[in-house]
Design a protein around this motif. Structure first.
Motif, mmCIF file in Angstrom:
data_model
loop_
_atom_site.group_PDB
_atom_site.id
_atom_site.type_symbol
_atom_site.label_atom_id
_atom_site.label_comp_id
_atom_site.label_asym_id
_atom_site.label_seq_id
_atom_site.Cartn_x
_atom_site.Cartn_y
_atom_site.Cartn_z
ATOM 1 N N VAL A 233 0.834 -1.204 0.000
ATOM 2 C CA VAL A 233 0.000 0.000 0.000
ATOM 3 C C VAL A 233 0.864 1.246 0.000
ATOM 4 N N GLU A 234 1.924 1.233 0.791
ATOM 5 C CA GLU A 234 2.812 2.391 0.843
ATOM 6 C C GLU A 234 3.488 2.618 -0.490
ATOM 7 N N GLN A 235 3.898 1.536 -1.153
ATOM 8 C CA GLN A 235 4.602 1.669 -2.417
ATOM 9 C C GLN A 235 3.670 2.124 -3.526
ATOM 10 N N LEU A 236 2.435 1.597 -3.531
ATOM 11 C CA LEU A 236 1.493 1.981 -4.574
ATOM 12 C C LEU A 236 1.109 3.449 -4.462
ATOM 13 N N SER A 237 1.163 3.984 -3.253
ATOM 14 C CA SER A 237 0.793 5.378 -3.074
ATOM 15 C C SER A 237 1.935 6.332 -3.401
ATOM 16 N N GLY A 238 3.133 5.779 -3.597
ATOM 17 C CA GLY A 238 4.273 6.615 -3.910
ATOM 18 C C GLY A 238 4.877 6.259 -5.246
ATOM 19 N N ALA A 239 6.186 6.411 -5.346
ATOM 20 C CA ALA A 239 6.873 6.132 -6.599
ATOM 21 C C ALA A 239 6.996 4.635 -6.806
ATOM 22 N N VAL A 240 7.095 4.228 -8.075
ATOM 23 C CA VAL A 240 7.274 2.813 -8.390
ATOM 24 C C VAL A 240 8.662 2.385 -7.934
ATOM 25 N N PRO A 241 8.757 1.314 -7.127
ATOM 26 C CA PRO A 241 10.057 0.903 -6.603
ATOM 27 C C PRO A 241 10.939 0.337 -7.707
ATOM 28 N N LYS B 88 -5.993 3.432 -6.415
ATOM 29 C CA LYS B 88 -5.265 2.187 -6.596
ATOM 30 C C LYS B 88 -5.654 1.536 -7.926
ATOM 31 N N PRO B 89 -4.871 0.566 -8.406
ATOM 32 C CA PRO B 89 -5.248 -0.148 -9.628
ATOM 33 C C PRO B 89 -6.615 -0.823 -9.464
ATOM 34 N N LYS B 90 -7.286 -1.068 -10.578
ATOM 35 C CA LYS B 90 -8.624 -1.665 -10.529
ATOM 36 C C LYS B 90 -8.616 -3.028 -9.840
ATOM 37 N N TRP B 91 -7.510 -3.775 -10.004
ATOM 38 C CA TRP B 91 -7.447 -5.110 -9.410
ATOM 39 C C TRP B 91 -7.183 -5.072 -7.905
ATOM 40 N N LYS C 43 -2.866 -5.020 8.182
ATOM 41 C CA LYS C 43 -3.623 -4.581 7.014
ATOM 42 C C LYS C 43 -3.198 -5.427 5.814
ATOM 43 N N ILE C 44 -4.080 -6.309 5.396
ATOM 44 C CA ILE C 44 -3.790 -7.206 4.282
ATOM 45 C C ILE C 44 -4.308 -6.597 2.984
ATOM 46 N N ASN C 45 -3.467 -6.579 1.966
ATOM 47 C CA ASN C 45 -3.843 -6.038 0.662
ATOM 48 C C ASN C 45 -4.519 -7.136 -0.161
ATOM 49 N N VAL C 46 -5.769 -6.919 -0.497
ATOM 50 C CA VAL C 46 -6.574 -7.941 -1.162
ATOM 51 C C VAL C 46 -6.577 -7.714 -2.676
ATOM 52 N N LEU D 226 1.888 -3.570 -11.043
ATOM 53 C CA LEU D 226 1.775 -4.137 -12.382
ATOM 54 C C LEU D 226 0.671 -5.187 -12.448
ATOM 55 N N GLY D 227 -0.015 -5.238 -13.588
ATOM 56 C CA GLY D 227 -0.987 -6.278 -13.850
ATOM 57 C C GLY D 227 -0.318 -7.493 -14.453
#
Length: 243
Positions: free
Chosen positions: A73-81, A131-134, A145-148, A236-237
């Motif tokens: 969640v932290e990474q998706l909200s910031g720059a791509v690692p 966030k991405p649609k998926w 906090k689990i990312n589903v 990434l998808g």
């Protein structure tokens, strides 16, 4: 696994998974073929509820060198690692290994038990904006906090529509290694002992690193969990080109 276990028709799943393993160069062709084959596969699933094996205690995967340590969640909200170098799951497995088979929208997937972080019942999932649609949302479990992941949308975005969404009945979270990522699943099928020779391993590099190979007899995809974690952390998808 008993012969009564409901897998998709073998010739359909063979063609679908072969198309993924071969990584054709034309993305449009891949999308069209995948949509057509998955539509056939879904139509041919035997409508029979499998017997769910008792869920064992969570199996914590061994540490992987240079694995991502920040939460997704932290990474998706910031720059791509930056790209993360991970060990292919093929190189981590003994000649005989166990795998958990589970089902998503009629498609059967498998994960090696040594890379399974546990299984949880899906409870209330809260969505997040931007966030991405998926990315289905976040579920609280024992103060974590689990990312589903909406697995059907991630694995087959070209097939995902309102009709498919209405058929989903997500009940379980398949936890990926020691990460906080969980794949939503409709059904737990079984735990099976496999040999390396029973898997048609992915040979090409660059595309779909999440796909370790195909379990030949069952015609289902074997997931490379650590490659999948790296893709999810990067937002990434399944069909996106990795760095």
């Amino acid at each position: 696994m008993s012969k009564s276990t409901p897998f998709a028709r073998e010739d359909v799943m063979q063609a679908y998974l072969d198309s993924l393993l071969q990584s054709p160069e034309d993305p449009a062709e891949v999308t069209a073929n995948t949509a057509r084959l998955l539509e056939q596969a879904t139509a041919d699933i035997i409508a029979k509820e499998p017997v769910v094996a008792p869920v064992a205690e969570p199996v914590i995967a061994p540490p992987v060198t240079d694995d991502v340590t920040e939460t997704a969640v932290e990474q998706l909200s910031g720059a791509v690692p930056p790209p993360v170098k991970t060990t292919p799951v093929k190189d981590m497995l003994e000649n005989r290994f166990q795998a958990l088979f589970f089902e998503v929208a009629g498609l059967t997937l498998a994960v090696p038990l040594i890379t399974l972080g546990g299984i949880h019942r899906i409870e209330k999932v809260g969505g997040l904006i931007g966030k991405p649609k998926w990315f289905k949302g976040v579920m609280l479990h024992r103060d974590q906090k689990i990312n589903v992941v909406d697995t059907a949308m991630w694995v087959m975005p070209e097939k995902y529509d309102q009709n498919l969404a209405e058929t989903l009945n997500y009940q379980y979270l398949i936890m990926l290694g020691d990460s906080l990522w969980g794949l939503a699943s409709d059904k737990l099928v079984n735990t099976v002992t496999l040999t390396r020779d029973e898997v048609k391993w992915r040979e090409s590099g660059g595309k779909r690193p999440w796909l370790a190979g195909m379990v030949k007899e069952k015609m289902c995809a074997l997931i490379d969990v650590y490659q999948l974690i790296a893709m999810l952390n990067s937002g990434l998808g399944s069909n996106d080109q990795t760095p």
